[in-house]
Design a protein around this motif. Structure first.
Motif, PDB file in Angstrom:
ATOM      1  N   LEU A  86       0.823  -1.206   0.000  1.00  0.00           N
ATOM      2  CA  LEU A  86       0.000   0.000   0.000  1.00  0.00           C
ATOM      3  C   LEU A  86       0.859   1.260   0.000  1.00  0.00           C
ATOM      4  CD1 LEU A  86      -2.754  -1.099   2.540  1.00  0.00           C
ATOM      5  CD2 LEU A  86      -3.062  -0.732   0.082  1.00  0.00           C
ATOM      6  N   LEU A  87       1.901   1.253   0.790  1.00  0.00           N
ATOM      7  CA  LEU A  87       2.783   2.414   0.841  1.00  0.00           C
ATOM      8  C   LEU A  87       3.533   2.584  -0.480  1.00  0.00           C
ATOM      9  CD1 LEU A  87       3.463   4.693   2.736  1.00  0.00           C
ATOM     10  CD2 LEU A  87       5.357   3.328   3.618  1.00  0.00           C
ATOM     11  N   ASN A  88       3.912   1.496  -1.096  1.00  0.00           N
ATOM     12  CA  ASN A  88       4.564   1.551  -2.410  1.00  0.00           C
ATOM     13  C   ASN A  88       3.602   2.168  -3.431  1.00  0.00           C
ATOM     14  OD1 ASN A  88       7.019  -0.271  -4.029  1.00  0.00           O
ATOM     15  ND2 ASN A  88       5.417   0.719  -5.187  1.00  0.00           N
ATOM     16  N   ARG A  89       2.330   1.810  -3.330  1.00  0.00           N
ATOM     17  CA  ARG A  89       1.336   2.369  -4.248  1.00  0.00           C
ATOM     18  C   ARG A  89       1.215   3.879  -4.057  1.00  0.00           C
ATOM     19  NH1 ARG A  89      -5.096   1.372  -4.504  1.00  0.00           N
ATOM     20  NH2 ARG A  89      -5.445   2.547  -6.413  1.00  0.00           N
ATOM     21  N   VAL A  90       1.211   4.328  -2.813  1.00  0.00           N
ATOM     22  CA  VAL A  90       1.132   5.770  -2.543  1.00  0.00           C
ATOM     23  C   VAL A  90       2.358   6.475  -3.122  1.00  0.00           C
ATOM     24  CG1 VAL A  90       1.088   7.529  -0.735  1.00  0.00           C
ATOM     25  CG2 VAL A  90      -0.344   5.483  -0.517  1.00  0.00           C
ATOM     26  N   ALA A  91       3.520   5.881  -2.970  1.00  0.00           N
ATOM     27  CA  ALA A  91       4.743   6.468  -3.536  1.00  0.00           C
ATOM     28  C   ALA A  91       4.645   6.552  -5.052  1.00  0.00           C
ATOM     29  CB  ALA A  91       5.964   5.655  -3.122  1.00  0.00           C
ATOM     30  N   ALA A  92       4.170   5.484  -5.693  1.00  0.00           N
ATOM     31  CA  ALA A  92       4.041   5.469  -7.152  1.00  0.00           C
ATOM     32  C   ALA A  92       3.036   6.516  -7.624  1.00  0.00           C
ATOM     33  CB  ALA A  92       3.639   4.079  -7.626  1.00  0.00           C
ATOM     34  N   LEU A  93       1.910   6.639  -6.920  1.00  0.00           N
ATOM     35  CA  LEU A  93       0.898   7.633  -7.293  1.00  0.00           C
ATOM     36  C   LEU A  93       1.466   9.048  -7.277  1.00  0.00           C
ATOM     37  CD1 LEU A  93      -2.204   6.296  -5.310  1.00  0.00           C
ATOM     38  CD2 LEU A  93      -2.001   6.484  -7.807  1.00  0.00           C
ATOM     39  N   HIS A  94       2.340   9.318  -6.339  1.00  0.00           N
ATOM     40  CA  HIS A  94       2.904  10.657  -6.228  1.00  0.00           C
ATOM     41  C   HIS A  94       4.133  10.859  -7.118  1.00  0.00           C
ATOM     42  CE1 HIS A  94       0.233  10.700  -2.791  1.00  0.00           C
ATOM     43  NE2 HIS A  94       0.276  12.010  -2.883  1.00  0.00           N
ATOM     44  N   HIS A  95       4.902   9.804  -7.311  1.00  0.00           N
ATOM     45  CA  HIS A  95       6.106   9.918  -8.152  1.00  0.00           C
ATOM     46  C   HIS A  95       5.730  10.115  -9.614  1.00  0.00           C
ATOM     47  CE1 HIS A  95      10.324   9.480  -9.115  1.00  0.00           C
ATOM     48  NE2 HIS A  95      10.032   8.561 -10.005  1.00  0.00           N
ATOM     49  N   ARG A  96       4.639   9.500 -10.023  1.00  0.00           N
ATOM     50  CA  ARG A  96       4.191   9.598 -11.419  1.00  0.00           C
ATOM     51  C   ARG A  96       2.876  10.360 -11.520  1.00  0.00           C
ATOM     52  NH1 ARG A  96       8.811   9.223 -13.659  1.00  0.00           N
ATOM     53  NH2 ARG A  96       9.789   7.200 -13.519  1.00  0.00           N
ATOM     54  N   SER A  97       2.759  11.393 -10.688  1.00  0.00           N
ATOM     55  CA  SER A  97       1.534  12.189 -10.638  1.00  0.00           C
ATOM     56  C   SER A  97       1.456  13.178 -11.797  1.00  0.00           C
ATOM     57  CB  SER A  97       1.468  12.945  -9.317  1.00  0.00           C
ATOM     58  OG  SER A  97       2.467  13.942  -9.261  1.00  0.00           O
ATOM     59  N   LEU A  98       0.253  13.676 -12.019  1.00  0.00           N
ATOM     60  CA  LEU A  98       0.070  14.695 -13.051  1.00  0.00           C
ATOM     61  C   LEU A  98       0.874  15.960 -12.755  1.00  0.00           C
ATOM     62  CD1 LEU A  98      -1.191  15.664 -15.656  1.00  0.00           C
ATOM     63  CD2 LEU A  98      -3.284  16.222 -14.350  1.00  0.00           C
ATOM     64  N   PRO A  99       0.888  16.465 -11.517  1.00  0.00           N
ATOM     65  CA  PRO A  99       1.723  17.653 -11.273  1.00  0.00           C
ATOM     66  C   PRO A  99       3.207  17.407 -11.583  1.00  0.00           C
ATOM     67  CG  PRO A  99       0.204  17.331  -9.452  1.00  0.00           C
ATOM     68  CD  PRO A  99       0.099  16.113 -10.325  1.00  0.00           C
ATOM     69  N   THR A 100       3.697  16.215 -11.258  1.00  0.00           N
ATOM     70  CA  THR A 100       5.092  15.895 -11.563  1.00  0.00           C
ATOM     71  C   THR A 100       5.313  15.852 -13.069  1.00  0.00           C
ATOM     72  OG1 THR A 100       5.309  14.673  -9.499  1.00  0.00           O
ATOM     73  CG2 THR A 100       6.938  14.208 -11.214  1.00  0.00           C
ATOM     74  N   TYR A 101       4.393  15.241 -13.799  1.00  0.00           N
ATOM     75  CA  TYR A 101       4.490  15.186 -15.261  1.00  0.00           C
ATOM     76  C   TYR A 101       4.553  16.597 -15.841  1.00  0.00           C
ATOM     77  CZ  TYR A 101       3.259  14.492 -20.138  1.00  0.00           C
ATOM     78  OH  TYR A 101       3.259  14.519 -21.509  1.00  0.00           O
ATOM     79  N   LEU A 102       3.739  17.491 -15.291  1.00  0.00           N
ATOM     80  CA  LEU A 102       3.665  18.849 -15.830  1.00  0.00           C
ATOM     81  C   LEU A 102       4.928  19.666 -15.576  1.00  0.00           C
ATOM     82  CD1 LEU A 102      -0.053  19.616 -14.980  1.00  0.00           C
ATOM     83  CD2 LEU A 102       0.937  19.225 -17.260  1.00  0.00           C
ATOM     84  N   THR A 103       5.818  19.187 -14.732  1.00  0.00           N
ATOM     85  CA  THR A 103       7.110  19.858 -14.602  1.00  0.00           C
ATOM     86  C   THR A 103       8.006  19.529 -15.794  1.00  0.00           C
ATOM     87  OG1 THR A 103       8.134  18.115 -13.263  1.00  0.00           O
ATOM     88  CG2 THR A 103       6.988  19.894 -12.084  1.00  0.00           C
ATOM     89  N   TYR A 104       7.686  18.453 -16.503  1.00  0.00           N
ATOM     90  CA  TYR A 104       8.426  18.069 -17.722  1.00  0.00           C
ATOM     91  C   TYR A 104       7.752  18.601 -18.983  1.00  0.00           C
ATOM     92  CZ  TYR A 104      10.696  14.770 -14.559  1.00  0.00           C
ATOM     93  OH  TYR A 104      11.375  14.205 -13.516  1.00  0.00           O
ATOM     94  N   ALA A 105       6.431  18.620 -18.975  1.00  0.00           N
ATOM     95  CA  ALA A 105       5.647  19.091 -20.129  1.00  0.00           C
ATOM     96  C   ALA A 105       4.813  20.275 -19.659  1.00  0.00           C
ATOM     97  CB  ALA A 105       4.762  17.967 -20.650  1.00  0.00           C
ATOM     98  N   ARG A 106       5.457  21.401 -19.564  1.00  0.00           N
ATOM     99  CA  ARG A 106       4.818  22.589 -18.988  1.00  0.00           C
ATOM    100  C   ARG A 106       3.693  23.111 -19.875  1.00  0.00           C
ATOM    101  NH1 ARG A 106       6.969  24.261 -14.529  1.00  0.00           N
ATOM    102  NH2 ARG A 106       9.066  23.658 -13.993  1.00  0.00           N
ATOM    103  N   PRO A 107       2.589  23.534 -19.225  1.00  0.00           N
ATOM    104  CA  PRO A 107       1.511  24.147 -20.000  1.00  0.00           C
ATOM    105  C   PRO A 107       1.896  25.555 -20.446  1.00  0.00           C
ATOM    106  CG  PRO A 107       0.969  24.173 -17.676  1.00  0.00           C
ATOM    107  CD  PRO A 107       2.265  23.404 -17.814  1.00  0.00           C
TER     108      PRO A 107
END
Length: 146
Positions: free
Chosen positions: A9-30
Motif C-alpha cells: 500500500l505504501l509503495n502504491r502511494v509512492a508510485a501515485l505521487h512519483h508519477r503524478s500529473l503535477p510531476t508530469y507537468l514539470t516536464y511538459a509545462r503548460p
C-alpha cells in the motif's frame, strides 16, 4: 519490517505521487499567459510536495530492503501537452480529487499502529491543501472543492 500488505500500500502511494500529473507537468509545462505566473507556480508547488512525500516514503520502504516499483507516467497525460494553464488547472482539480479519494481508501486499509499510516495521512492533508489552492486559483469557493 513492514507487513507485506502495508509495504504494498505504501509503495502504491509512492508510485501515485512519483508519477503524478503535477510531476508530469514539470516536464511538459503548460502554456502560461503573461501575468499568470502565480497560477503556474501552483503546479510546481504541488510537484515539490509530491517529490518530498515520495522521498519520505522511500526511506521507509528501502529500510525493508525489498524491491520498490514506481512505474511510468500514464500515457493519457500526453493528451494535456500544449494546453492552456486554465484548462490544466481544472484537470489538476479533477486529478487531485481522485487522488484524495484513493488515498482515503488506502488509509482505510492500513494498520493505524504502523508508520505508513502517518505518511498516508500526510498525503491526504497535502491533497486537501492542493485542492484549496486550486480552488482559489480557479476562482471557486472552498465549498466547491469538497
Amino acid at each position: 519490517m513492514l507487513p507485506a500488505r502495508q509495504f504494498e500500500l505504501l509503495n502504491r502511494v509512492a508510485a501515485l505521487h512519483h508519477r503524478s500529473l503535477p510531476t508530469y507537468l514539470t516536464y511538459a509545462r503548460p502554456w502560461v499567459r503573461t501575468g499568470s505566473e502565480a497560477k503556474a507556480a501552483i503546479i510546481d508547488d504541488m510537484a515539490i510536495d509530491h517529490h518530498d512525500l515520495v522521498q519520505r516514503i522511500l526511506r521507509v520502504l528501502e529500510a525493508d530492503d525489498r524491491p520498490v516499483s514506481l512505474g511510468d507516467f500514464p500515457m493519457e497525460y500526453t493528451d494535456l501537452n500544449d494546453l492552456s494553464l486554465d484548462f490544466i488547472l481544472q484537470e489538476l482539480t479533477h486529478y487531485e480529487r481522485r487522488l484524495l479519494k484513493t488515498l482515503e481508501e488506502i488509509a482505510s486499509w492500513m494498520d493505524r499502529d504502523q508508520p505508513p499510516y502517518l505518511l498516508v495521512n500526510m498525503a491526504i492533508g497535502l491533497a486537501m491543501g492542493h485542492l484549496e489552492n486550486l480552488a482559489e486559483a480557479n476562482g471557486d469557493s472552498p465549498a466547491m472543492t469538497a
